[in-house]
Design an enzyme around this catalytic site. Structure first.
Site, PDB file in Angstrom:
ATOM      1  N   HIS A 200       0.835  -1.205   0.000  1.00 60.58           N
ATOM      2  CA  HIS A 200       0.000   0.000   0.000  1.00 60.58           C
ATOM      3  C   HIS A 200       0.868   1.254   0.000  1.00 60.58           C
ATOM      4  O   HIS A 200       0.633   2.190  -0.783  1.00 60.58           O
ATOM      5  CB  HIS A 200      -0.920  -0.016   1.224  1.00 60.58           C
ATOM      6  CG  HIS A 200      -1.704   1.247   1.408  1.00 60.58           C
ATOM      7  ND1 HIS A 200      -2.952   1.453   0.855  1.00 60.58           N
ATOM      8  CD2 HIS A 200      -1.406   2.394   2.077  1.00 60.58           C
ATOM      9  CE1 HIS A 200      -3.387   2.654   1.178  1.00 60.58           C
ATOM     10  NE2 HIS A 200      -2.470   3.251   1.926  1.00 60.58           N
ATOM     11  N   GLU A 201       1.874   1.284   0.867  1.00 68.78           N
ATOM     12  CA  GLU A 201       2.736   2.463   0.952  1.00 68.78           C
ATOM     13  C   GLU A 201       3.618   2.601  -0.285  1.00 68.78           C
ATOM     14  O   GLU A 201       3.871   3.715  -0.757  1.00 68.78           O
ATOM     15  CB  GLU A 201       3.598   2.389   2.218  1.00 68.78           C
ATOM     16  CG  GLU A 201       2.805   2.404   3.522  1.00 68.78           C
ATOM     17  CD  GLU A 201       1.926   3.635   3.654  1.00 68.78           C
ATOM     18  OE1 GLU A 201       2.336   4.714   3.176  1.00 68.78           O
ATOM     19  OE2 GLU A 201       0.826   3.527   4.223  1.00 68.78           O
ATOM     20  N   HIS A 204       1.744   4.283  -3.116  1.00 67.07           N
ATOM     21  CA  HIS A 204       1.708   5.752  -3.078  1.00 67.07           C
ATOM     22  C   HIS A 204       2.905   6.339  -3.835  1.00 67.07           C
ATOM     23  O   HIS A 204       2.769   7.326  -4.571  1.00 67.07           O
ATOM     24  CB  HIS A 204       1.722   6.247  -1.634  1.00 67.07           C
ATOM     25  CG  HIS A 204       0.392   6.187  -0.951  1.00 67.07           C
ATOM     26  ND1 HIS A 204      -0.729   6.829  -1.434  1.00 67.07           N
ATOM     27  CD2 HIS A 204       0.002   5.569   0.199  1.00 67.07           C
ATOM     28  CE1 HIS A 204      -1.753   6.609  -0.623  1.00 67.07           C
ATOM     29  NE2 HIS A 204      -1.341   5.844   0.367  1.00 67.07           N
ATOM     30  N   GLU A 265      -6.195   7.098  -1.372  1.00 67.16           N
ATOM     31  CA  GLU A 265      -6.009   5.943  -0.496  1.00 67.16           C
ATOM     32  C   GLU A 265      -6.656   4.692  -1.093  1.00 67.16           C
ATOM     33  O   GLU A 265      -6.093   3.594  -1.018  1.00 67.16           O
ATOM     34  CB  GLU A 265      -6.600   6.232   0.888  1.00 67.16           C
ATOM     35  CG  GLU A 265      -5.850   7.288   1.686  1.00 67.16           C
ATOM     36  CD  GLU A 265      -4.423   6.891   1.998  1.00 67.16           C
ATOM     37  OE1 GLU A 265      -4.154   5.681   2.153  1.00 67.16           O
ATOM     38  OE2 GLU A 265      -3.565   7.790   2.083  1.00 67.16           O
TER      39      GLU A 265
END
Length: 317
Positions: A200-201, A204, A265
């Site tokens: 997930h990070e 980004h 997100e």
């Protein structure tokens, strides 16, 4: 999972911004102050005008209303032109987005942020021989190796830092510097959950969300600066103008910024799941993790807020 590279991504020609991001960060608070001063000056000037001059001014406005309308339309056209010429497709997902700044424009700011973090956590950063570091490093290397066919993954030099602090957090800087706190190692139930958080990070960074958020903020700052001048010019009292400015800031936050943050997100979640799936990570761990976060949130002291008021999507997935 579907092949993330199945579709070629066509992006618009890269345009150079007028000023680098660190200059805009310096200008940002100043432009708000200038807008307030300008609006307040217009109000004082109007109050000081004699009645006959006010009437004359109104008549001049009435006579030149078409010129003013054309000028307003011209400004609106330039803003729309700026918006559409700054659109390009998001890597991997193909979503159309506004992008004035790009990752390379953030090199200086990212470097400064990285150096500050290294200085702040210099006594807590685990050595590479530490078992916890090696555990996370294996996951990171596995994720990178399994997704190396993605140009967005391959072009970033990923570097891991494990910080021995009881903070339940992990994040990735735009230049690929990964920071994982040991607090989150104790919060996840298994390796799959930790891998999903890292995906997930990393998503980004892959999707250039930092540059996109700065680009949108840059456009909103300009648009809301115009309305801020009008608020301070029209409101008869400073107290009313301050109240109007507060309403403006809340409208911007809840109507524009928070929904936009949830969009980013959600996109990072989707791409993160795809990255994890390619690495043969059990993607069901993501829903389990978010349910755990929902339970923690419910047990905490902070009140639970509706998803539409939050900067993140709901944990109820």
């Amino acid at each position: 999972p579907r092949n993330l590279c199945a579709n070629r991504i066509h992006t618009s020609a890269r345009l150079n911004v007028l000023l680098p991001p660190h200059v805009w960060l310096f200008i940002k608070p100043i432009q708000k102050l200038l807008a307030i001063i300008l609006g307040r000056s217009v109000r004082k000037w109007w109050k000081a005008l004699p009645a006959n001059k006010r009437q004359l001014f109104k008549e001049n406005l009435q006579q030149n209303r078409w010129k003013l309308s054309l000028a307003s339309l011209g400004l609106g056209f330039l803003i729309i032109l700026f918006y559409f010429t700054s659109l390009e497709e998001t890597p991997v997902t193909g979503r159309a987005r506004l992008l004035v700044f790009r990752k390379e424009h953030y090199d200086l700011l990212t470097t400064l942020a990285y150096e500050n973090m290294i200085e702040e956590f210099k006594d807590e950063i685990l050595p590479e021989k530490d078992e916890r570091y090696q555990q996370v490093q294996k996951i990171v290397q596995h994720l990178i190796a399994c997704n190396s066919d993605l140009p967005e993954v391959a072009k970033i030099e990923w570097t891991l830092h494990v910080v021995d602090k009881p903070i339940v957090n992990a994040y990735v800087l735009p230049n690929g510097q990964i920071f994982v706190f040991t607090g989150i190692l104790k919060s996840v139930a298994d390796i799959d959950q930790l891998a999903f958080i890292l995906c997930h990070e990393m998503a980004h960074a892959i999707l250039d969300h930092t540059a996109e958020k700065a680009s949108v903020s840059h456009l909103l700052d300009f648009l809301f600066m115009i309305s801020l001048v009008m608020i301070w010019a029209i409101c008869p009292l400073d107290s009313l103008a301050m109240f109007g400015q507060w309403i403006q800031s809340k409208l911007r936050e809840y109507v524009l910024e928070r929904p936009f943050s949830r969009t980013l997100e959600t996109e990072a979640d989707k791409v993160g799941i795809e990255l994890a799936a390619k690495a043969c990570i059990d993607v069901r761990a993501s829903s389990v993790f978010w349910k755990q976060m929902m339970v923690v949130s419910d047990l905490g002291d902070e009140p639970r807020i509706p998803e539409w008021l939050s900067t993140h999507p709901s944990h109820e997935r």
